[in-house]
Design a protein around this motif. Structure first.
Motif, short mmCIF file in Angstrom:
data_model
loop_
_atom_site.label_atom_id
_atom_site.label_comp_id
_atom_site.label_asym_id
_atom_site.label_seq_id
_atom_site.Cartn_x
_atom_site.Cartn_y
_atom_site.Cartn_z
N LYS A 131 0.84 -1.08 0.11
CA LYS A 131 -0.06 -0.11 0.06
C LYS A 131 0.92 1.29 -0.11
O LYS A 131 0.60 2.21 -0.65
N LYS A 132 2.01 1.25 0.76
CA LYS A 132 2.78 2.48 0.86
C LYS A 132 3.56 2.79 -0.36
O LYS A 132 3.52 3.85 -0.89
N ALA A 133 4.07 1.75 -0.93
CA ALA A 133 4.76 1.88 -2.22
C ALA A 133 3.78 2.30 -3.45
O ALA A 133 4.04 3.10 -4.20
N TRP A 134 2.54 1.56 -3.40
CA TRP A 134 1.76 2.13 -4.38
C TRP A 134 1.24 3.30 -4.22
O TRP A 134 1.28 4.40 -5.20
N ARG A 135 0.84 3.87 -3.02
CA ARG A 135 0.63 5.46 -3.05
C ARG A 135 1.64 6.19 -3.25
O ARG A 135 1.33 7.39 -4.01
N SER A 136 3.01 5.95 -3.02
CA SER A 136 4.15 7.07 -3.13
C SER A 136 4.20 7.11 -4.78
O SER A 136 4.43 8.19 -5.37
N LYS A 137 4.14 5.67 -5.30
CA LYS A 137 4.48 5.84 -6.75
C LYS A 137 3.30 6.41 -7.57
O LYS A 137 3.59 7.21 -8.69
N ALA A 138 2.14 6.09 -7.17
CA ALA A 138 0.88 6.55 -7.87
C ALA A 138 0.65 8.19 -7.82
O ALA A 138 0.17 8.86 -8.82
N GLU A 140 3.16 10.19 -7.96
CA GLU A 140 4.14 10.90 -8.70
C GLU A 140 3.85 10.94 -10.23
O GLU A 140 3.84 11.98 -10.67
N VAL A 141 2.87 9.95 -10.63
CA VAL A 141 2.57 10.02 -12.06
C VAL A 141 0.94 9.90 -12.27
O VAL A 141 0.43 9.49 -13.28
N ASP A 149 0.28 13.48 -20.32
CA ASP A 149 1.57 12.89 -20.41
C ASP A 149 1.35 11.34 -20.44
O ASP A 149 1.09 10.82 -19.65
N PRO A 150 1.45 11.01 -21.64
CA PRO A 150 1.03 9.66 -21.96
C PRO A 150 1.83 8.65 -21.17
O PRO A 150 1.56 7.47 -20.83
N GLU A 151 2.99 8.81 -21.16
CA GLU A 151 4.10 7.91 -20.49
C GLU A 151 3.49 7.82 -18.70
O GLU A 151 3.38 6.70 -18.08
N ALA A 152 3.40 9.19 -18.24
CA ALA A 152 2.83 8.98 -16.90
C ALA A 152 1.57 8.29 -16.55
O ALA A 152 1.28 7.59 -15.72
N ALA A 153 0.53 8.32 -17.57
CA ALA A 153 -0.69 7.62 -17.53
C ALA A 153 -0.28 6.01 -17.74
O ALA A 153 -0.99 5.46 -17.12
#
Length: 177
Positions: A131-138, A140-141, A149-153
């Motif tokens: 959950k923690k990793a998903w929140r932090s990475k989500a 950012e993008v 930004d298609p790469e971020a999507a």
């Protein structure tokens, strides 16, 4: 007359440390020529032979890398030996199936392992770390943070799918008990 005293070597735990004696301990050296490390990993000299080499961990790994368990057997004998090994070890598969082992030891599916890689986590990560990793990475993008930004999507979509795979797997584990 003096009273007899009890030794510190009785019961559990021992009150005196192990190995505190002064006698020399015998150490077997690695059988690889020129190696002076302790040889504590036995390896068979040939298939079905009781004779053993004793290597250090590094040289045992080198020796085992070239080992062929089915050397000298034809296809039928190799299949028979493999089926016998699987029959003998089927209890271990059953234990892993019911979740008696911890995560990271074969209880996770290939999809869960890929999802953990996407999130940049170790194979033995728990649901809180996911959950923690998903929140932090989500964050950012997220499309609201980086619009158009298609790469971020694409990255956000992959993080979302990875989290869903791991969340559903955790729910299945809790449901089974």
């Amino acid at each position: 007359m003096s009273k007899a005293r009890r030794s510190n070597d009785w019961g559990f735990p021992r009150w005196r440390g192990y190995g505190s004696g002064r006698e020399a301990t015998q150490v077997r050296l690695c059988d690889r020529h020129g190696c002076s490390d302790a040889g504590d990993c036995p390896a068979p000299k040939s298939p079905n032979s009781p004779e053993r080499w004793y290597f250090c961990q590094k040289h045992a790994g080198e020796y085992n890398a070239g080992w062929d368990y089915f050397a000298g057997l034809d296809a039928e004998e190799a299949a028979q030996r493999e089926s016998q090994e699987n029959a003998d070890n089927s209890g271990y598969k059953e234990a892993a199936h019911y979740g008696w082992g911890g995560s990271g030891d074969g209880t996770r599916s290939r999809d869960e392992m890929r999802a953990l890689e996407v999130l940049g986590l170790d194979p033995d990560a728990d649901i809180e770390a996911v959950k923690k990793a998903w929140r932090s990475k989500a964050k950012e993008v997220h499309p609201d943070v980086r619009p158009n930004d298609p790469e971020a999507a694409k990255a956000f979509h992959s993080f979302q799918l990875a989290y869903e795979v791991l969340r559903q797997a955790e729910e299945r584990r809790e449901w089974r008990g």
